[in-house]
Enzyme design. Structure first.
Site, mmCIF file in Angstrom:
data_model
loop_
_atom_site.group_PDB
_atom_site.id
_atom_site.type_symbol
_atom_site.label_atom_id
_atom_site.label_comp_id
_atom_site.label_asym_id
_atom_site.label_seq_id
_atom_site.Cartn_x
_atom_site.Cartn_y
_atom_site.Cartn_z
ATOM 1 N N ASP A 78 55.030 17.764 20.383
ATOM 2 C CA ASP A 78 54.610 18.951 21.127
ATOM 3 C C ASP A 78 53.177 19.360 20.810
ATOM 4 O O ASP A 78 52.455 19.854 21.682
ATOM 5 C CB ASP A 78 55.557 20.126 20.830
ATOM 6 N N LYS A 121 62.474 18.645 20.879
ATOM 7 C CA LYS A 121 63.503 18.404 21.888
ATOM 8 C C LYS A 121 64.420 17.259 21.499
ATOM 9 O O LYS A 121 65.480 17.074 22.101
ATOM 10 C CB LYS A 121 62.863 18.088 23.246
ATOM 11 N N SER A 468 56.050 28.331 21.922
ATOM 12 C CA SER A 468 56.290 27.546 20.718
ATOM 13 C C SER A 468 56.861 28.456 19.641
ATOM 14 O O SER A 468 56.607 29.669 19.625
ATOM 15 C CB SER A 468 54.972 26.929 20.241
#
Length: 552
Positions: A78, A121, A468
């Site tokens: 990310d 994820k 985030s």
């Protein structure tokens, strides 16, 4: 055993011949076949060490009488994907990971699996597959990164993003920016704050699908490799006893996970992922349950970005068992839930102690009497939205200000860097939701820029995208319904007043119903910004954030 379908009988001789081509022996095929699903790669710092952890897991399986097979899983970093089109693929990859784990497991008829993820994820995607198939499974994550150092203080990735804002505002020079760049992330592991990756790894432990230590043992410690061997032994015991994922992940254990979520002050993304895991497990969970549990669960931890402590501090303080032991003092956990240790939660935490009240507040002296997350509702978010309450400055818990409206993260960050946002403003970023993004990009660049510029205590940010776990202050989202699905956030105009009341779970657009009806009648839906590739298919199939952004 399931693997009999590929190893037993004359009809399966062709199948067996391919196992022999892999170097396995007839004796190997008499044992349970265990998938070790590894997300190892060279592009994700949290995954660069997973080859060693995978080898430890395989060793543990062999020692316990099984035959291990490493199979791969993808993973997006990310941090590297942040701030550009790559972030559209992050959340969406969760569904690919889930589907690919299901594919590899059932296509090859394994008897059980150890899941070796680490970052955002990848963890929930793998767990979703486990409960979807309802097979024996253990999560053994790669572990958190050590904290870095900058300006004489311990820091992690959130400080790096905020440093960019400070540089843009002229508060630090290029040399200081480079000092932070070189030192904030010292090595392998999931970034060291209570961001999404560490949140989910801790919650795997809390829900029972990960062994004690899964969430907090640092990636570089040898105890992480020992945990891998223990995970290999644990999956063999689960296969022998036929303990499957839904025996562990059920309505009771999900409530335990939510309780720990509130105590730890986890990422807002845990809402999306727990909803999705519950959906795959067939457990009815909605946003109201989050507030129900938050209302009675004290917040005990303020790890970065909410406070100065990092994951190694939580580990040294006793880790998740110590947090669970504090919660158990007030009867807030179901201690009879089964875990992958083969023991109950209560048995696992017997003797656990809080070794550092600065890292884990005693439950008699919490940061707040309510949990780290809060769900808000109102005419701007009829189906709800989320805020990490534990990371909000006290002066921003209630705030009313003029909307500064942007139809993409890119437009918003350009305005922030240009100095167009002022104290009191409410930045609204829309068309970044599951469908509109597509993929719900995380808004870490805008929130960090505001914090770095010293505006985090005077400016709120609302989005139908995501935040985030490294975001802090009044960062509110994902708003549901999203703009691309006709949600009211698409009707907000520049200068409209927005009222935020976090203690009372409220978020309101201060515009009359009549005016909103006129705006809706004149509303024109923008064209999709992605029309090719699998993201366009994702946009057509994905549900809203309040349903976990799962595919239907």
């Amino acid at each position: 055993m399931r693997s009999d379908n590929v190893t037993k009988g004359a009809e399966r001789a062709p199948n067996r011949s391919l196992f022999y081509a892999l170097g396995y022996t007839p004796e190997d095929l008499e044992k349970p076949l265990i998938a070790v699903v590894s997300a190892h790669s060279d592009i994700v710092p949290g995954h660069m060490n997973l080859d060693k952890l995978t080898a430890a897991v395989k060793s543990g399986i062999e020692a316990a009488g099984g035959t291990p097979f490493m199979v791969p899983a993808i993973g997006v970093c990310d941090g590297i994907a942040m701030g550009h089109v790559g972030m559209k693929y992050s959340l969406a990859s969760r569904e690919l990971i889930c589907d690919s784990v299901e594919t590899m497991f059932l296509a090859h008829q394994f008897d059980g699996m150890v899941l070796v993820p680490n970052c955002d994820k990848i963890v929930p995607g793998m767990v979703m597959a486990a409960v979807r198939m309802n097979v024996p499974a253990v999560v053994c994550s790669g572990g958190p990164m050590l904290a870095g150092t900058y300006d004489g203080q311990e820091v992690s990735l959130s400080k790096m993003f905020e440093a960019v804002g400070s540089y843009k505002a002229g508060l630090i020079d290029e040399e200081k920016l480079e000092e932070c760049t070189q030192n904030c992330c010292p090595g392998c592991g999931s970034c060291s704050g209570m961001y999404t990756a560490n949140s989910m790894n801790c919650l795997c432990e809390a829900i029972g699908i990960g062994l004690p230590g899964n969430g907090t043992i640092p990636a570089v410690y040898s105890k992480r490799l020992q945990l891998g061997r223990q995970a290999g032994a644990a999956i063999m015991e689960m296969v022998r006893r036929n303990i499957c994922a839904r025996d562990i992940i059920n309505e009771r254990s999900i409530r335990n996970a939510l309780t720990c979520d509130m105590a730890l002050g986890c990422s807002t993304n845990t809402v999306l992922h727990l909803l999705a895991i519950a959906h795959e497990a067939g457990v009815p969970v909605d946003l109201a349950l989050f507030n129900e549990i938050s209302a009675k669960t004290p917040n005990l931890c303020h790890l970065a970005p909410a406070g100065p402590t990092h994951m190694p501090d939580l580990y040294a303080a006793g880790g998740i068992p110590a947090v669970q032991a504090e919660l158990a003092k007030q009867g807030l956990l179901d201690l009879d839930c089964m875990t992958v240790t083969g023991k109950t939660v209560g048995e696992n935490i017997q003797g656990a102690k809080n070794l550092n009240p600065k890292a884990i507040r005693p439950i008699e002296d919490p940061y707040t009497p309510t949990g780290g997350l809060q769900i808000l509702w109102g005419n701007l978010a009829p189906n709800g939205c989320v805020v990490k309450r534990s990371a909000v400055a006290p002066e921003m818990l209630c705030h009313t200000g003029p909307a500064r409206v942007y139809n993409s993260e890119d437009d918003a960050i350009a305005a922030i860097y240009a100095g167009d946002i002022h104290p009191g403003d409410v930045v609204v970023i829309r068309y970044e939701g599951p469908k509109g993004g597509p993929g719900m990009r995380e808004m870490l660049n805008p929130t960090s820029a505001l914090a770095g510029m010293g505006l985090d205590k005077t400016v709120a940010l609302i989005t139908d995208g995501r935040f985030s776990g490294a975001s802090r202050s009044a960062s509110i989202g994902p708003v549901s319904p999203e703009a691309a699905s006709g949600g009211p956030i698409g009707l907000v105009q520049e200068g409209d007043s927005i009222a935020i009341d976090i203690p009372n779970a409220s978020i309101s657009l201060l515009v009359s119903d009549e005016e909103l009806a006129e705006r809706r009648a004149a509303y024109v839906q923008p064209a999709p910004n992605i029309t090719t590739g699998w993201l366009s298919r994702y946009a057509r199939m994905v549900t809203s954030a309040d349903e976990g952004a799962v595919l239907r």
